[in-house]
Motif scaffolding. Sequence first.
Motif, PDB file in Angstrom:
ATOM      1  N   GLN A  33     -31.749  39.851  20.949  1.00  0.00           N
ATOM      2  CA  GLN A  33     -30.671  40.693  20.418  1.00  0.00           C
ATOM      3  C   GLN A  33     -30.478  41.981  21.213  1.00  0.00           C
ATOM      4  OE1 GLN A  33     -28.341  39.919  18.008  1.00  0.00           O
ATOM      5  NE2 GLN A  33     -29.293  37.949  18.445  1.00  0.00           N
ATOM      6  N   PHE A  34     -31.501  42.375  21.960  1.00  0.00           N
ATOM      7  CA  PHE A  34     -31.348  43.564  22.808  1.00  0.00           C
ATOM      8  C   PHE A  34     -30.200  43.376  23.791  1.00  0.00           C
ATOM      9  CE2 PHE A  34     -32.523  46.227  26.490  1.00  0.00           C
ATOM     10  CZ  PHE A  34     -32.580  47.461  25.868  1.00  0.00           C
ATOM     11  N   LEU A  35     -29.967  42.137  24.224  1.00  0.00           N
ATOM     12  CA  LEU A  35     -28.855  41.847  25.127  1.00  0.00           C
ATOM     13  C   LEU A  35     -27.530  42.256  24.504  1.00  0.00           C
ATOM     14  CD1 LEU A  35     -27.706  40.346  27.698  1.00  0.00           C
ATOM     15  CD2 LEU A  35     -27.658  38.283  26.263  1.00  0.00           C
ATOM     16  N   HIS A  36     -27.422  42.140  23.186  1.00  0.00           N
ATOM     17  CA  HIS A  36     -26.161  42.388  22.483  1.00  0.00           C
ATOM     18  C   HIS A  36     -26.131  43.764  21.799  1.00  0.00           C
ATOM     19  CE1 HIS A  36     -25.395  38.225  23.267  1.00  0.00           C
ATOM     20  NE2 HIS A  36     -26.337  37.790  22.443  1.00  0.00           N
ATOM     21  N   ARG A  37     -26.902  44.689  22.309  1.00  0.00           N
ATOM     22  CA  ARG A  37     -27.028  45.993  21.649  1.00  0.00           C
ATOM     23  C   ARG A  37     -25.710  46.739  21.560  1.00  0.00           C
ATOM     24  NH1 ARG A  37     -29.221  45.607  26.499  1.00  0.00           N
ATOM     25  NH2 ARG A  37     -28.717  47.094  28.160  1.00  0.00           N
ATOM     26  N   ARG A  38     -24.805  46.510  22.520  1.00  0.00           N
ATOM     27  CA  ARG A  38     -23.526  47.223  22.464  1.00  0.00           C
ATOM     28  C   ARG A  38     -22.646  46.697  21.345  1.00  0.00           C
ATOM     29  NH1 ARG A  38     -24.751  46.449  27.802  1.00  0.00           N
ATOM     30  NH2 ARG A  38     -24.982  48.324  29.085  1.00  0.00           N
ATOM     31  N   GLN A  39     -22.795  45.424  21.021  1.00  0.00           N
ATOM     32  CA  GLN A  39     -22.006  44.831  19.946  1.00  0.00           C
ATOM     33  C   GLN A  39     -22.729  44.875  18.598  1.00  0.00           C
ATOM     34  OE1 GLN A  39     -19.871  44.723  22.830  1.00  0.00           O
ATOM     35  NE2 GLN A  39     -21.521  43.282  23.364  1.00  0.00           N
ATOM     36  N   MET A  40     -24.047  44.698  18.629  1.00  0.00           N
ATOM     37  CA  MET A  40     -24.820  44.564  17.394  1.00  0.00           C
ATOM     38  C   MET A  40     -25.617  45.809  17.033  1.00  0.00           C
ATOM     39  SD  MET A  40     -24.166  41.487  16.289  1.00  0.00           S
ATOM     40  CE  MET A  40     -25.493  41.162  15.126  1.00  0.00           C
ATOM     41  N   GLY A  41     -25.702  46.771  17.947  1.00  0.00           N
ATOM     42  CA  GLY A  41     -26.508  47.947  17.665  1.00  0.00           C
ATOM     43  C   GLY A  41     -27.994  47.643  17.832  1.00  0.00           C
ATOM     44  N   GLN A  42     -28.825  48.577  17.379  1.00  0.00           N
ATOM     45  CA  GLN A  42     -30.275  48.433  17.498  1.00  0.00           C
ATOM     46  C   GLN A  42     -30.786  47.621  16.314  1.00  0.00           C
ATOM     47  OE1 GLN A  42     -32.184  49.378  20.079  1.00  0.00           O
ATOM     48  NE2 GLN A  42     -30.371  50.099  21.161  1.00  0.00           N
ATOM     49  N   MET A  43     -30.910  46.297  16.520  1.00  0.00           N
ATOM     50  CA  MET A  43     -31.392  45.417  15.456  1.00  0.00           C
ATOM     51  C   MET A  43     -32.713  44.788  15.873  1.00  0.00           C
ATOM     52  SD  MET A  43     -28.038  43.441  14.051  1.00  0.00           S
ATOM     53  CE  MET A  43     -28.991  42.884  12.629  1.00  0.00           C
ATOM     54  N   ARG A  44     -33.542  44.518  14.890  1.00  0.00           N
ATOM     55  CA  ARG A  44     -34.826  43.873  15.148  1.00  0.00           C
ATOM     56  C   ARG A  44     -34.887  42.573  14.362  1.00  0.00           C
ATOM     57  NH1 ARG A  44     -39.933  47.424  14.144  1.00  0.00           N
ATOM     58  NH2 ARG A  44     -39.358  48.144  16.243  1.00  0.00           N
ATOM     59  N   ALA A  45     -35.207  41.499  15.074  1.00  0.00           N
ATOM     60  CA  ALA A  45     -35.368  40.202  14.413  1.00  0.00           C
ATOM     61  C   ALA A  45     -36.831  40.016  14.021  1.00  0.00           C
ATOM     62  CB  ALA A  45     -34.931  39.087  15.345  1.00  0.00           C
ATOM     63  N   ARG A  46     -37.049  39.446  12.841  1.00  0.00           N
ATOM     64  CA  ARG A  46     -38.408  39.142  12.390  1.00  0.00           C
ATOM     65  C   ARG A  46     -38.472  37.671  12.013  1.00  0.00           C
ATOM     66  NH1 ARG A  46     -41.354  39.602   7.357  1.00  0.00           N
ATOM     67  NH2 ARG A  46     -39.480  40.377   6.327  1.00  0.00           N
ATOM     68  N   SER A  47     -39.349  36.932  12.648  1.00  0.00           N
ATOM     69  CA  SER A  47     -39.486  35.501  12.368  1.00  0.00           C
ATOM     70  C   SER A  47     -40.278  35.311  11.081  1.00  0.00           C
ATOM     71  CB  SER A  47     -40.186  34.801  13.528  1.00  0.00           C
ATOM     72  OG  SER A  47     -40.448  33.461  13.212  1.00  0.00           O
ATOM     73  N   LEU A  48     -39.720  34.519  10.167  1.00  0.00           N
ATOM     74  CA  LEU A  48     -40.391  34.235   8.897  1.00  0.00           C
ATOM     75  C   LEU A  48     -41.228  32.965   8.955  1.00  0.00           C
ATOM     76  CD1 LEU A  48     -37.463  34.964   6.400  1.00  0.00           C
ATOM     77  CD2 LEU A  48     -39.268  36.514   7.163  1.00  0.00           C
TER      78      LEU A  48
END
Length: 369
Positions: A185-200
Amino acid sequence: MHAVPLPDTSAIDPPASAPVRDLRRVPIHPDHWYPLAWSSEVKRGKALGVHFAGEPIVLVRTESGAIFALEDRCAHRQVPLHAGVVEGESLRCGYHGWTYDGTGRCVDVPYLGRERLPNGVRAYPCREAHGLIFVFPGAAALAGERPLPDLPSVADTAYKTRRFGREVKCHYSFMHENLMDMNHQFLHRRQMGQMRARSLGRRRGEDWVEVDYTFSRLEGKQPVGEALVFGASKNSADQNDKDVMTVRTGYPYQTLKIRSGDGTLVMDLWIVYVPLDAAQRTNRTFGLLSIRKPGIPFALDLAWPLLVWFTERIFKEDRWIVEREQEAHDRQGADWNQEVFPVINELRDLLRHCGGRTVIPIREVSGAA
């Protein structure tokens, strides 16, 4: 997903002690239904030339609206049949007028006579569903055993569906990895902002693997892209464990589903990557993205242009990065990738196991322009 029999790869898979074969040279397995065109691309009374892994195929829509698929060559001089003429329920070659029906049988040679007709060409099982034209390029006898993809959200009026796709210059496995690994998601930071994915957690079956994610916004104001996908949030913490995204490769297809906290399916993506060339270094994606309509009438219709703009920007970034991965592989002549994410390693194992028997020769890949 209903499990289907997998090919016996015992004769070609190396023993555990041998090096693992390069996934980027594992061809996609032909014994599945693949979309080769959108329904809208094949007009009534017209033919369209397409490709599957280097095989030229012609799609024909007859005067009655029926669809059939043949190998795209005339048995006479081997010229492409897609340059011919649809007449009634048959396709006439544009060179000498040899005519073929939907089974590939030659039914007329104008100057020869019907009693001396030559052999025809190969016909492929062909079906039309969900606005797509599916072809079964493998063993035709298996076509009846393999179901078409089940896409209930596409037909559900509670959802609005966007159809999209582009050609991407990479092996299909890079596409599976890109969607499965939400750590990018870091690749899409300009579109998605600073998001962190957490695997469940992840799960694995004979012909599928899937992983669940939740997301949290790290800081700053919620960008438009995040609001479109997950809905508006008041602060960075209330996205945690609220929505669950499940990404699944059910060979050869891939899905991404987002469910809200109450279990409602709010976004449903189905996508497949169809190799075009024999080296399978270019694929055409076919995707159907279904978004659940909100309670406010026409709200989604008004926001649709923004959603299209957003998804196109995301896809453009993804296409750029996977093409760079393919370029790196071609320069190196092998897969130097050092993967640390367990679900991606499981995905790679699945794609090797379910892939075709013949390995693409390395000279066709590293030596390509």
